[in-house]
Design an enzyme around this catalytic site. Structure first.
Site, PDB file in Angstrom:
ATOM      1  N   LEU A  98     -26.933  16.196  -3.642  1.00  0.00           N
ATOM      2  CA  LEU A  98     -27.368  16.612  -4.968  1.00  0.00           C
ATOM      3  C   LEU A  98     -28.585  15.811  -5.408  1.00  0.00           C
ATOM      4  O   LEU A  98     -28.766  14.660  -5.008  1.00  0.00           O
ATOM      5  CB  LEU A  98     -26.244  16.415  -5.984  1.00  0.00           C
ATOM      6  CG  LEU A  98     -24.963  17.222  -5.767  1.00  0.00           C
ATOM      7  CD1 LEU A  98     -23.977  16.952  -6.895  1.00  0.00           C
ATOM      8  CD2 LEU A  98     -25.242  18.713  -5.649  1.00  0.00           C
ATOM      9  N   CYS A  99     -29.381  16.415  -6.271  1.00  0.00           N
ATOM     10  CA  CYS A  99     -30.572  15.744  -6.792  1.00  0.00           C
ATOM     11  C   CYS A  99     -30.175  14.901  -8.002  1.00  0.00           C
ATOM     12  O   CYS A  99     -30.605  15.128  -9.132  1.00  0.00           O
ATOM     13  CB  CYS A  99     -31.625  16.785  -7.177  1.00  0.00           C
ATOM     14  SG  CYS A  99     -33.215  16.078  -7.642  1.00  0.00           S
ATOM     15  N   LEU A 100     -29.301  13.936  -7.749  1.00  0.00           N
ATOM     16  CA  LEU A 100     -28.784  13.047  -8.785  1.00  0.00           C
ATOM     17  C   LEU A 100     -28.685  11.637  -8.224  1.00  0.00           C
ATOM     18  O   LEU A 100     -28.174  11.438  -7.115  1.00  0.00           O
ATOM     19  CB  LEU A 100     -27.380  13.482  -9.239  1.00  0.00           C
ATOM     20  CG  LEU A 100     -27.245  14.798  -9.986  1.00  0.00           C
ATOM     21  CD1 LEU A 100     -25.760  15.136 -10.138  1.00  0.00           C
ATOM     22  CD2 LEU A 100     -27.917  14.710 -11.350  1.00  0.00           C
TER      23      LEU A 100
END
Length: 520
Positions: free
Chosen positions: A442-444
């Site tokens: 995830l882009c987190l």
């Protein structure tokens, strides 16, 4: 079931840290290597060794992440609990807390045993009925909306009621729809103890034991609609002392029910029997000691950004509490139940609790979730990228995210097993130690598969698999989401026949044998 690969012994390599071989190797910060080697029983251990090539084939076909369940294991676990009943000469039922795992294969395999099922939602109730369970083998727990309660009553399930309001709603549905009298277990909480004060853990579930009279008054008004068959509790604790006190309180409550003219027969001690995740007690002790030292600044950090798992430094002193599951538990599962039943009832003459249940002719109900799916599942993630950092540890990005393998969300620290893409590529301890951080897809910034630095026998390579063992209990699908439209893990059921591994999609598993001897 389909067959994919024979996986003969010795072809695959399941690389984990092993005590005594690499524990003294240097980690990225100059300290000792801190392996947390998983405890693996025969089924999952065989799958990760002889079935390594087979697992790569499954991920090639079905994608990463992939959940693998072992239906035969849940039947074996249920028998271990049943053996404790026999040891104490008790009758009763082992209810599987379905909320621990969504698997159809596990639920369908379990229905072929003498176990029962605990459904905590309308969906779980529907799933159980569609998987072959009958209402007389189901107990409903947890918050109940009208639809859930109605279906439970129609099916003839036992209703574990939280309080007078829920008892009234059940009785009114019975009356309104002309349903059979409903069997209910009265869930209690807030037990008081005699002698040395033992703080009773606060719970949002159950009626305080001191309010039992009000609950029985309600049952008395609805005698035509409900049949109280017993009392129970479910404490969110690993403390044997607290659970023994609660069981003692339930025995006292059973006598109060008899005085009021009811005929109770069952005492429900809930779940929370625990799982032993780690193979070596000394590794757990070494890691938690090193973590405390790292928080104190006495050694390099063991985690991403110095995360302390609940510990922190304030004015030169360590504060807080370690928010981790006790991953090495020599007393867990059926053994924990055995110890509970052997405990003396301090307020009832000091005799063992199991003996008091037997002499009172009470049935025993238990609701294991995590403990009943111990060793029943593995989550696989494919390595996508490996890159070095300026700290010496490597970042390993996997084709999965933190929601797909919730070990750390539940405070469970255990090493994954490295399954090299090239089966001939050793990957054992002699191949060289590596310290890595496992990152999700995830882009987190927060998408960390593990906050701690993980120690592996060698640096993974793109295409390798990391197998996270023993995820079936709450750690496989409890927190999985479609965030950023990333795929949620598919699930397969796997069984071994001779030297071959057979598989099918979880929803296609049925515990029947087709002509020719192959199970569907």
């Amino acid at each position: 079931m389909s067959t994919a690969g024979t996986g003969t012994a010795g072809t695959g390599t399941a690389g984990t840290g092993t005590a005594g071989t690499a524990d003294t190797a240097a980690d990225a910060g100059g300290g000792e290597t801190l392996y947390l080697e998983p405890r693996l029983e025969e089924r999952p251990a065989a799958l990760l060794t002889t079935g390594a090539a087979f697992l790569h084939t499954l991920v090639d076909a079905l994608g990463s992440p992939l959940n693998v369940v072992l239906p035969g294991q849940i039947a074996e676990n249920a028998e271990r609990f049943r053996a404790v009943f026999r040891r104490h000469r008790l009758t009763g039922r082992v209810f599987f807390a379905h909320k621990a795992n969504r698997s159809s294969a596990l639920v369908r395999r379990l229905v072929t045993t003498d176990a029962a099922l605990d459904a905590a939602s309308l969906g779980e109730m529907q799933h159980a009925l569609a998987s072959g369970w009958t209402g007389d083998r189901i107990m409903t727990t947890g918050p109940k909306d009208p639809e859930f309660l109605w279906l439970a009553l129609r099916a003839g399930a036992v209703v574990n009621v939280d309080g007078p309001g829920e008892l009234e709603r059940a009785a009114e549905l019975v009356r309104a729809y002309g349903l059979p009298r409903c069997r209910v277990v009265l869930r209690l909480s807030g037990f008081e103890t005699s002698g040395t004060t033992l703080l009773s853990r606060r719970s949002r579930f159950g009626t305080p034991a001191r309010s039992l009279k009000h609950l029985l008054d309600t049952a008395d008004r609805y005698r035509d609609a409900v049949e109280p068959i017993g009392v129970g509790y479910h404490l969110d604790t690993t403390s044997l002392d607290e659970k023994a006190a609660a069981l003692e309180g339930c025995l006292t409550a059973m006598e109060e029910m008899r005085v009021r003219g009811f005929s109770p027969r069952a005492v429900d001690v809930g779940g929370g029997f625990g799982v032993n995740y780690l193979a070596h007690a000394d590794q757990w002790s070494r890691y938690t000691t090193a973590l405390t030292r790292a928080v104190m600044g006495e050694r390099p950090p063991l985690t991403w950004d110095g995360h302390g798992y609940g510990l922190r430094m304030e004015n030169g002193t360590v504060k807080g509490a370690l928010g981790l599951y006790p991953a090495h538990r020599p007393l867990a599962g059926a053994g924990y139940l055995d110890e509970l039943l052997s405990r003396p009832a301090a307020g009832l003459g000091g005799r063992p609790l199991g003996t008091l249940l037997l002499e009172s002719l009470h049935e025993l109900y238990v609701e294991p979730g995590r403990a009943l799916v111990d060793q029943c599942g593995i989550t696989l993630g494919r390595v996508l990228e490996v890159r070095a950092t300026d700290t010496g540890a490597h970042l390993v990005r996997l084709a999965m995210n933190a929601g797909d393998v919730g070990l750390e969300d539940h405070g469970v620290l255990v090493d994954p097993v490295l399954l090299p893409r090239d089966i001939g590529d050793g990957g054992g301890a002699g191949a060289g130690h590596a310290a890595v951080h496992l990152m999700g897809n995830l882009c987190l910034e927060s998408d960390l598969i593990t906050r701690r630095t993980v120690h592996l026998p060698r640096l993974p390579r793109p295409g390798d698999l990391l197998a996270f063992p023993n995820t079936a209990g709450y750690c496989m699908d409890f927190g999985a989401t479609h965030a950023q439209r990333q795929p949620v893990a598919r699930r397969v059921a796997v069984e071994r026949e001779g030297e071959s591994w057979h598989w099918c999609l979880d929803e296609q598993y049925w515990p029947i044998t087709r002509p020719g001897g192959q199970r569907t």
